[in-house]
Design a protein around this motif. Structure first.
Motif, PDB file in Angstrom:
ATOM      1  N   SER A  59       2.923  12.177  -9.960  1.00 22.07           N
ATOM      2  CA  SER A  59       2.296  13.491  -9.925  1.00 22.07           C
ATOM      3  C   SER A  59       3.329  14.597  -9.743  1.00 22.07           C
ATOM      4  CB  SER A  59       1.276  13.534  -8.780  1.00 22.07           C
ATOM      5  OG  SER A  59       0.733  14.828  -8.635  1.00 22.07           O
ATOM      6  N   LEU A  60       4.294  14.367  -8.847  1.00 22.45           N
ATOM      7  CA  LEU A  60       5.328  15.356  -8.564  1.00 22.45           C
ATOM      8  C   LEU A  60       6.138  15.678  -9.806  1.00 22.45           C
ATOM      9  CD1 LEU A  60       7.050  14.501  -5.176  1.00 22.45           C
ATOM     10  CD2 LEU A  60       5.928  16.617  -5.823  1.00 22.45           C
ATOM     11  N   LEU A  61       6.586  14.641 -10.488  1.00 24.51           N
ATOM     12  CA  LEU A  61       7.455  14.840 -11.641  1.00 24.51           C
ATOM     13  C   LEU A  61       6.708  15.484 -12.803  1.00 24.51           C
ATOM     14  CD1 LEU A  61       9.486  11.531 -11.446  1.00 24.51           C
ATOM     15  CD2 LEU A  61      10.280  13.821 -10.863  1.00 24.51           C
ATOM     16  N   SER A  62       5.444  15.166 -12.944  1.00 29.03           N
ATOM     17  CA  SER A  62       4.672  15.791 -14.015  1.00 29.03           C
ATOM     18  C   SER A  62       4.477  17.281 -13.745  1.00 29.03           C
ATOM     19  CB  SER A  62       3.333  15.098 -14.202  1.00 29.03           C
ATOM     20  OG  SER A  62       2.519  15.257 -13.058  1.00 29.03           O
ATOM     21  N   ALA A 107       0.830  -1.202   0.000  1.00 27.89           N
ATOM     22  CA  ALA A 107       0.000   0.000   0.000  1.00 27.89           C
ATOM     23  C   ALA A 107       0.866   1.254   0.000  1.00 27.89           C
ATOM     24  CB  ALA A 107      -0.937  -0.004   1.207  1.00 27.89           C
ATOM     25  N   GLU A 108       1.924   1.244   0.803  1.00 27.15           N
ATOM     26  CA  GLU A 108       2.837   2.395   0.839  1.00 27.15           C
ATOM     27  C   GLU A 108       3.548   2.565  -0.499  1.00 27.15           C
ATOM     28  OE1 GLU A 108       4.216   2.460   5.543  1.00 27.15           O
ATOM     29  OE2 GLU A 108       5.152   1.055   4.152  1.00 27.15           O
ATOM     30  N   ARG A 109       3.900   1.439  -1.118  1.00 29.21           N
ATOM     31  CA  ARG A 109       4.564   1.472  -2.420  1.00 29.21           C
ATOM     32  C   ARG A 109       3.663   2.108  -3.478  1.00 29.21           C
ATOM     33  NH1 ARG A 109       9.346   1.436  -4.608  1.00 29.21           N
ATOM     34  NH2 ARG A 109       8.352   3.215  -5.581  1.00 29.21           N
ATOM     35  N   ALA A 110       2.389   1.738  -3.470  1.00 28.07           N
ATOM     36  CA  ALA A 110       1.442   2.297  -4.435  1.00 28.07           C
ATOM     37  C   ALA A 110       1.257   3.796  -4.215  1.00 28.07           C
ATOM     38  CB  ALA A 110       0.097   1.574  -4.318  1.00 28.07           C
ATOM     39  N   THR A 111       1.202   4.216  -2.960  1.00 26.82           N
ATOM     40  CA  THR A 111       1.069   5.640  -2.646  1.00 26.82           C
ATOM     41  C   THR A 111       2.278   6.421  -3.134  1.00 26.82           C
ATOM     42  OG1 THR A 111      -0.308   5.199  -0.705  1.00 26.82           O
ATOM     43  CG2 THR A 111       0.826   7.314  -0.775  1.00 26.82           C
ATOM     44  N   LEU A 112       3.476   5.878  -2.909  1.00 28.84           N
ATOM     45  CA  LEU A 112       4.698   6.550  -3.350  1.00 28.84           C
ATOM     46  C   LEU A 112       4.745   6.643  -4.869  1.00 28.84           C
ATOM     47  CD1 LEU A 112       7.452   7.824  -2.751  1.00 28.84           C
ATOM     48  CD2 LEU A 112       8.427   5.513  -2.712  1.00 28.84           C
ATOM     49  N   ASP A 113       4.395   5.564  -5.563  1.00 30.64           N
ATOM     50  CA  ASP A 113       4.410   5.573  -7.030  1.00 30.64           C
ATOM     51  C   ASP A 113       3.488   6.661  -7.578  1.00 30.64           C
ATOM     52  OD1 ASP A 113       6.206   3.493  -7.127  1.00 30.64           O
ATOM     53  OD2 ASP A 113       4.693   1.944  -7.492  1.00 30.64           O
TER      54      ASP A 113
END
Length: 331
Positions: free
Chosen positions: A319-322, A308-314
């Motif tokens: 979003s950040l990079l875009s 779940a944490e991995r999915a949130t980070l991905d």
């Protein structure tokens, strides 16, 4: 300064990367080994990281692995503690702040005053570990109540037989995190019930290796720090199981991810600035750190993110990079 523990830990990984790149070249791939070997553009620049001594080995591991394909990007990692790191970050002195606790409201205000914006990324988990000397043969499990009895503000406990009359008459020597440390904030909050509430007559340090040396050198020693420092020094120290009322549980990857290591399991963070993400080498490093978070955690002997944490980070990194600009292919 790069931690020698991280250098030795990653030596085999570096060799593996080199072999893989060489194999690709021998297999007829037109890419040569070096910055462009994986299709990533050659980048350069300096990225300044500072903050938590607990998170530092993670950032050092990320820097070492990133350097395999981007050798012209210099990533420096300092360890002034979570609080000290945020002070530098909010003064514009660093690009990424390592933290073993979330940023505080007053730290957010300090950053806002300097127009420094940032994002919070959870990159791994930790089992904050309570350790004793290897020769300590009278305790294997300690209760939260006993830890509070030892560490609470005003405590005068200075002998193991004051913790439990069944324990021997051995002086208790305490070692732990300094007040600039996120580990100090987290431990005091969870054990003593209020962040910063602690006795002061102990050997406090922002350098966890000093706690290792202190506890290892004193039969009655007791200290606390992040899980990786215990794992690196398991031949010198003994990690205590923690009983929070549901039985004794040892610090481990399995117990943290299962949610049973209470109350000392915690997330670990990095805070990249928006200014860093506007630079191509900054975007590449942060993307690499996030996408390879599991491998980095394993190399640095931390607890990887849950699914779940991995999915949130991905989702957050995409979003950040875009928002920061066209994402740079990760190294």
């Amino acid at each position: 300064m790069r931690n020698p523990r991280t250098r030795s830990r990653l030596a085999a990984t570096a060799g593996t990367v080199a072999l893989a790149l060489g194999a690709a070249a021998c297999g007829g791939d037109t890419a040569a080994t070096g910055p462009g070997a994986t299709g990533a553009p050659a980048l350069s620049g300096t990225i300044r990281v500072d903050g938590s001594s607990t998170v530092a080995p993670l950032s050092e591991a990320a820097a070492e692995l990133f350097r395999q394909t981007q050798p012209n990007v210099q990533v420096t990692v300092g360890t002034s503690g979570t609080g000290g790191g945020f002070e530098k970050f909010c003064n514009g002195e660093t690009d990424i702040s390592d933290a073993s606790r979330p940023i505080k409201d007053e730290e957010k205000a300090a950053c806002a005053a300097k127009s420094i914006t940032f994002e919070e990324l959870t990159v791994a988990n930790d089992a904050l570990s309570v350790v004793v000397n290897k020769e300590n043969d009278w305790i294997d499990c300690i209760t939260v109540e006993q830890l509070k009895k030892i560490w609470d503000q005003g405590s005068k406990v200075n002998n193991w037989n004051q913790v439990d009359p069944a324990f021997p008459d051995v002086p208790l020597k305490l070692f732990g995190a300094g007040t600039d440390s996120g580990t100090f904030d987290y431990f005091t909050d969870e054990i003593n019930g209020d962040e910063g509430r602690s006795r002061t007559d102990y050997e406090a340090t922002e350098d966890d290796n000093r706690t290792v040396t202190g506890v290892a050198g004193d039969k009655g020693g007791l200290g606390y720090f992040g899980f990786t420092y215990y794992e690196e020094n398991a031949q010198k120290l003994k990690a205590l199981q923690i009983d929070a009322g549901k039985g004794c549980v040892a610090p481990s990857i399995a117990t943290v991810q299962a949610g049973t290591y209470e109350p000392l399991a915690r997330p670990l963070f990095i805070y990249p600035s928006a200014a860093l993400l506007a630079r191509p080498e900054g975007r590449a490093f942060v993307e690499f750190y996030a996408k390879d978070a599991t491998r980095i955690a394993e190399e640095a002997r931390y607890v990887p993110l849950t699914d779940a944490e991995r999915a949130t980070l991905d989702a957050k990194i995409a979003s950040l990079l875009s928002k920061a600009g066209t994402p740079t292919p990760s190294a």
